[in-house]
Scaffold this motif. Structure first.
Motif, PDB file in Angstrom:
ATOM      1  N   GLY A 138      45.990  39.182  42.040  1.00 35.42           N
ATOM      2  CA  GLY A 138      44.540  39.107  41.878  1.00 35.42           C
ATOM      3  C   GLY A 138      44.024  37.687  41.878  1.00 35.42           C
ATOM      4  O   GLY A 138      42.915  37.414  42.340  1.00 35.42           O
ATOM      5  N   ALA A 139      44.839  36.745  41.403  1.00 33.62           N
ATOM      6  CA  ALA A 139      44.429  35.347  41.334  1.00 33.62           C
ATOM      7  C   ALA A 139      44.575  34.623  42.677  1.00 33.62           C
ATOM      8  O   ALA A 139      44.132  33.484  42.810  1.00 33.62           O
ATOM      9  N   LEU A 140      45.185  35.272  43.681  1.00 35.77           N
ATOM     10  CA  LEU A 140      45.341  34.633  44.989  1.00 35.77           C
ATOM     11  C   LEU A 140      44.000  34.266  45.617  1.00 35.77           C
ATOM     12  O   LEU A 140      43.877  33.248  46.279  1.00 35.77           O
ATOM     13  N   ASN A 141      43.018  35.138  45.428  1.00 36.27           N
ATOM     14  CA  ASN A 141      41.710  34.912  46.022  1.00 36.27           C
ATOM     15  C   ASN A 141      40.710  34.644  44.900  1.00 36.27           C
ATOM     16  O   ASN A 141      40.199  35.576  44.295  1.00 36.27           O
ATOM     17  N   PRO A 142      40.418  33.388  44.617  1.00 37.47           N
ATOM     18  CA  PRO A 142      39.530  33.044  43.493  1.00 37.47           C
ATOM     19  C   PRO A 142      38.147  33.681  43.606  1.00 37.47           C
ATOM     20  O   PRO A 142      37.531  34.003  42.599  1.00 37.47           O
ATOM     21  N   GLU A 143      37.635  33.844  44.827  1.00 36.85           N
ATOM     22  CA  GLU A 143      36.309  34.466  44.982  1.00 36.85           C
ATOM     23  C   GLU A 143      36.292  35.874  44.425  1.00 36.85           C
ATOM     24  O   GLU A 143      35.349  36.282  43.775  1.00 36.85           O
ATOM     25  N   VAL A 144      37.361  36.622  44.656  1.00 38.31           N
ATOM     26  CA  VAL A 144      37.454  37.980  44.148  1.00 38.31           C
ATOM     27  C   VAL A 144      37.754  37.979  42.655  1.00 38.31           C
ATOM     28  O   VAL A 144      37.171  38.728  41.883  1.00 38.31           O
ATOM     29  N   ALA A 145      38.655  37.101  42.237  1.00 39.56           N
ATOM     30  CA  ALA A 145      39.029  37.034  40.825  1.00 39.56           C
ATOM     31  C   ALA A 145      37.833  36.677  39.949  1.00 39.56           C
ATOM     32  O   ALA A 145      37.719  37.118  38.817  1.00 39.56           O
ATOM     33  N   ASN A 146      36.904  35.884  40.489  1.00 41.60           N
ATOM     34  CA  ASN A 146      35.713  35.480  39.724  1.00 41.60           C
ATOM     35  C   ASN A 146      34.553  36.444  39.910  1.00 41.60           C
ATOM     36  O   ASN A 146      33.464  36.195  39.424  1.00 41.60           O
ATOM     37  N   GLY A 147      34.772  37.514  40.675  1.00 42.55           N
ATOM     38  CA  GLY A 147      33.726  38.506  40.854  1.00 42.55           C
ATOM     39  C   GLY A 147      32.642  38.104  41.831  1.00 42.55           C
ATOM     40  O   GLY A 147      31.542  38.622  41.814  1.00 42.55           O
ATOM     41  N   GLU A 148      32.893  37.170  42.707  1.00 37.80           N
ATOM     42  CA  GLU A 148      31.874  36.694  43.666  1.00 37.80           C
ATOM     43  C   GLU A 148      31.819  37.578  44.879  1.00 37.80           C
ATOM     44  O   GLU A 148      32.713  38.252  45.232  1.00 37.80           O
TER      45      GLU A 148
END
Length: 176
Positions: A166-176
């Motif tokens: 989940g942390a691979l893609n920061p945009e997704v991990a941060n809910g963006e």
């Protein structure tokens, strides 16, 4: 009915069932003809991983690559190429993405920017375990979303793999 008649009847029914399965799979391939090409493994990465010349985010996890399905249903196996077929595999979590090095099949590469989520599930087309027996990665390419399932030999790996993927893609991990 004698033995010969029963044998011929059985063979005819068996041949009919095989023909129906082939027909259904052929139609699924036609329905999925608009799917985009899946990402290729970056040049030289597979050799580096196999040679131990990369810095993985987690130790590799061995197990079974179950299949890749479309986001329509956990049973809608991808019929284009060989990504819908089971194979023994080793999962490698790398800074650039997730690599499933499959035995006897093409490797599956999920770039970090394609990752949408990771979770455990009871099953996916080709493998039903019950409980949280499978690691499932949701990812996207070309406007289509897919789920890829992996059954690790050590289920305790999931506790570290799910948040790390989940942390691979920061945009997704941060809910963006």
């Amino acid at each position: 009915m004698n033995r010969l008649g029963l044998t011929l009847l059985f063979l005819a029914v068996f041949a009919l069932l095989v023909a129906l399965m082939w027909w259904g799979y052929r139609n699924r391939r036609k329905r999925q003809a608009d799917l985009p090409a899946f990402p290729a493994v970056p040049e030289g990465l597979l050799e580096q991983v196999r040679g131990g010349k990369t810095e993985p985010l987690l130790p590799p996890s061995t197990g079974v690559y179950a299949s890749t399905v479309t986001d329509r249903s956990w049973q809608d196996r991808v019929a284009v190429g060989d990504v819908g077929f089971r194979a023994d595999a080793t999962a490698h979590l790398l800074p650039g993405g997730l690599l499933f090095d499959r035995t006897g099949a093409t490797p599956v590469w999920i770039p970090a920017e394609s990752v949408r989520a990771a979770r455990t599930e009871a099953g996916i087309a080709g493998k039903v375990m019950g409980g949280g027996g499978l690691l499932v990665v949701r990812w996207a390419v070309g406007g289509h979303e897919f789920d890829t399932g992996f059954r690790a030999d050590d289920k305790d790996d999931y506790d570290t793999w799910v948040p790390a993927i989940g942390a691979l893609n920061p945009e997704v991990a941060n809910g963006e």
